[in-house]
Design a protein around this motif. Structure first.
Motif, PDB file in Angstrom:
ATOM      1  N   VAL A 182       0.836  -1.202   0.000  1.00  0.00           N
ATOM      2  CA  VAL A 182       0.000   0.000   0.000  1.00  0.00           C
ATOM      3  C   VAL A 182       0.870   1.250   0.000  1.00  0.00           C
ATOM      4  O   VAL A 182       0.568   2.241  -0.690  1.00  0.00           O
ATOM      5  N   GLU A 183       1.969   1.235   0.738  1.00  0.00           N
ATOM      6  CA  GLU A 183       2.882   2.382   0.753  1.00  0.00           C
ATOM      7  C   GLU A 183       3.459   2.625  -0.639  1.00  0.00           C
ATOM      8  O   GLU A 183       3.569   3.772  -1.105  1.00  0.00           O
ATOM      9  N   VAL A 184       3.821   1.549  -1.316  1.00  0.00           N
ATOM     10  CA  VAL A 184       4.330   1.650  -2.679  1.00  0.00           C
ATOM     11  C   VAL A 184       3.238   2.189  -3.616  1.00  0.00           C
ATOM     12  O   VAL A 184       3.506   3.003  -4.506  1.00  0.00           O
ATOM     13  N   GLY A 185       2.004   1.742  -3.418  1.00  0.00           N
ATOM     14  CA  GLY A 185       0.904   2.225  -4.239  1.00  0.00           C
ATOM     15  C   GLY A 185       0.635   3.706  -4.056  1.00  0.00           C
ATOM     16  O   GLY A 185       0.427   4.438  -5.030  1.00  0.00           O
ATOM     17  N   VAL A 186       0.661   4.168  -2.817  1.00  0.00           N
ATOM     18  CA  VAL A 186       0.463   5.598  -2.547  1.00  0.00           C
ATOM     19  C   VAL A 186       1.549   6.416  -3.250  1.00  0.00           C
ATOM     20  O   VAL A 186       1.267   7.462  -3.845  1.00  0.00           O
ATOM     21  N   PHE A 227      -8.397  -0.267  -5.302  1.00  0.00           N
ATOM     22  CA  PHE A 227      -8.828  -0.177  -3.911  1.00  0.00           C
ATOM     23  C   PHE A 227      -8.257   1.021  -3.165  1.00  0.00           C
ATOM     24  O   PHE A 227      -8.892   1.508  -2.204  1.00  0.00           O
ATOM     25  N   LEU A 228      -7.081   1.518  -3.530  1.00  0.00           N
ATOM     26  CA  LEU A 228      -6.554   2.691  -2.827  1.00  0.00           C
ATOM     27  C   LEU A 228      -7.475   3.904  -2.967  1.00  0.00           C
ATOM     28  O   LEU A 228      -7.814   4.533  -1.956  1.00  0.00           O
ATOM     29  N   PRO A 273      -7.895  -8.241   1.389  1.00  0.00           N
ATOM     30  CA  PRO A 273      -6.841  -7.740   2.290  1.00  0.00           C
ATOM     31  C   PRO A 273      -6.155  -6.475   1.787  1.00  0.00           C
ATOM     32  O   PRO A 273      -5.680  -5.677   2.593  1.00  0.00           O
ATOM     33  N   VAL A 274      -6.088  -6.263   0.477  1.00  0.00           N
ATOM     34  CA  VAL A 274      -5.465  -5.045  -0.031  1.00  0.00           C
ATOM     35  C   VAL A 274      -6.339  -3.836   0.307  1.00  0.00           C
ATOM     36  O   VAL A 274      -5.831  -2.777   0.695  1.00  0.00           O
ATOM     37  N   PHE A 275      -7.669  -3.976   0.187  1.00  0.00           N
ATOM     38  CA  PHE A 275      -8.560  -2.881   0.572  1.00  0.00           C
ATOM     39  C   PHE A 275      -8.458  -2.606   2.073  1.00  0.00           C
ATOM     40  O   PHE A 275      -8.438  -1.446   2.503  1.00  0.00           O
ATOM     41  N   ALA A 293      -5.295  -0.754   2.653  1.00  0.00           N
ATOM     42  CA  ALA A 293      -5.419   0.601   2.126  1.00  0.00           C
ATOM     43  C   ALA A 293      -6.247   1.479   3.063  1.00  0.00           C
ATOM     44  O   ALA A 293      -5.932   2.658   3.266  1.00  0.00           O
ATOM     45  N   SER A 294      -7.291   0.916   3.653  1.00  0.00           N
ATOM     46  CA  SER A 294      -8.130   1.679   4.583  1.00  0.00           C
ATOM     47  C   SER A 294      -7.349   2.063   5.832  1.00  0.00           C
ATOM     48  O   SER A 294      -7.476   3.183   6.342  1.00  0.00           O
ATOM     49  N   ALA A 295      -6.515   1.144   6.326  1.00  0.00           N
ATOM     50  CA  ALA A 295      -5.687   1.459   7.497  1.00  0.00           C
ATOM     51  C   ALA A 295      -4.676   2.545   7.162  1.00  0.00           C
ATOM     52  O   ALA A 295      -4.440   3.452   7.970  1.00  0.00           O
ATOM     53  N   ARG A 296      -4.089   2.487   5.972  1.00  0.00           N
ATOM     54  CA  ARG A 296      -3.119   3.503   5.554  1.00  0.00           C
ATOM     55  C   ARG A 296      -3.784   4.857   5.375  1.00  0.00           C
ATOM     56  O   ARG A 296      -3.190   5.907   5.703  1.00  0.00           O
TER      57      ARG A 296
END
Length: 352
Positions: free
Chosen positions: A7-11, A46-47, A78-80, A83-86
């Motif tokens: 998720v960090e990489v996606g952001v 999902f992000l 799990p990716v969503f 992403a929600s936690a991030r």
């Protein structure tokens, strides 16, 4: 599967550049750095959805999306979830950059322009044109430093509980085209520590996220993991991986638990930093130390014999006295680039 690093990489892929990137650009940035397509696709979808829910917390969003093959539960993805936690940690600018590209935001804006009230909106389920690619085993080529760290601790029979905690977080830094740069902060909390958290930070780079994150993980394992385990979390658990010697201090005796010396930026043999560390230990006798476990980190870098980086941290804080010792010491090599890193714990001899 843990997707905190993914998720960090996606952001970072969404936020790179002065202008918001297209979907194709986001996917290219992710897959070009080794992210597997099934994971890159989920980050792309999902992000923005997770960040939209963070931006508009009072809107009653659906908990599923619709694909040709059927409904997909968001809480079961799990990716969503990651992403929600991030999204809960994101600042305003980042939230808007990621959320405003969401199709849900576009639909809400149209409804508001037509006279609807935000509090009355109940958005419909997002419809995907194609089914999601199947989730494949593994981490999608973005290793989770937190999961790896926890695995290393389990390998040393370290139990985490309400008092002993461990965490690891990835930070993405800008890098030249074709290169990715990862910084990982490894953190430990324990009642015996002089500070609430002991943090050891390492960087790695490569053409893929697996290479970059793996490089940071290997440096941590070689240089800092074993002093933390042997000196703090499970005393005596890694005797062959550390040097343990008695250190006499005016505030009382300590065991100095020293990890391996790390050298960087050169393939040449680098002399031991032992003499420099001895001078630092001598200077430390003038610093009051509590009967807690203290961390001491040395990181120095030179170019052609000139000191470029002088970092001596005591309990995570800059120690000017130690940096003065470094500044008055010779370079490990007379030419070229070289860096040296050492880490130790000072453990009261009466135990942790």
């Amino acid at each position: 599967m843990t997707f905190d690093a993914a998720v960090e990489v996606g952001v970072a892929a969404f936020c790179a550049g002065a202008e918001p990137p297209s979907d194709d650009e986001v996917l290219s940035r992710l897959t070009g750095a080794g992210v597997e397509p099934w994971l890159a696709e989920r980050l792309l979808i999902f992000l923005p959805m997770a960040y939209t829910r963070r931006l508009l917390p009072d809107v009653r969003f659906p908990d599923a999306v619709v694909a040709p093959g059927g409904r997909v539960s968001l809480p079961a993805e799990p990716v969503f979830v990651a992403a929600s936690a991030r999204a809960l940690q994101a600042g305003r600018g980042e939230i808007e950059r990621v959320a405003l590209r969401s199709s849900e935001i576009s639909a809400i804006n149209k409804a508001l322009n037509a006279g609807s009230q935000l509090s009355d909106l109940v958005p419909g389920e997002t419809v995907l044109v194609e089914d999601l690619e199947p989730v494949e085993p593994g981490d999608g080529s973005v290793p989770s430093p937190r999961a790896v760290f926890e695995g290393l601790l389990r390998g040393h029979h370290v139990l985490l509980d309400g008092e002993t905690k461990a965490d690891a977080k990835l930070f993405v830094h800008p890098a030249p085209a074709g290169v990715v740069m990862a910084q990982v902060d490894f953190a430990v909390s324990h009642p015996a520590l002089a500070t609430s958290w002991l943090v050891e930070s390492f960087a790695g780079h490569g053409t893929t996220w697996r290479e970059a994150i793996g490089g940071a993980l290997r440096k941590f394992e070689r240089g800092s993991l074993h002093p933390i385990v042997d000196g703090l979390l499970r005393p005596g658990a890694a005797p062959d991986q550390v040097v343990r010697e008695r250190y006499e201090h005016p505030g009382g005796a300590f065991d100095l638990v020293l990890g391996a010396q790390l050298t960087m930026f050169t393939d040449r043999p680098v002399p031991s930093a032992g003499p420099l560390f001895d001078r630092l230990s001598e200077a430390l006798r003038s610093v009051p130390l509590t009967r807690k476990v203290h961390g001491l980190r040395l990181f120095i870098a030179y170019h052609d014999g000139r000191l470029q980086t002088n970092e001596v941290l005591l309990d995570g804080e800059q120690w000017p006295g130690g940096e003065a010792v470094v500044a008055d010491s010779p370079a490990p090599l007379p030419d070229g680039r070289v860096a040296v890193r050492l880490f130790c714990l000072l453990v009261p001899v009466d135990g942790v």
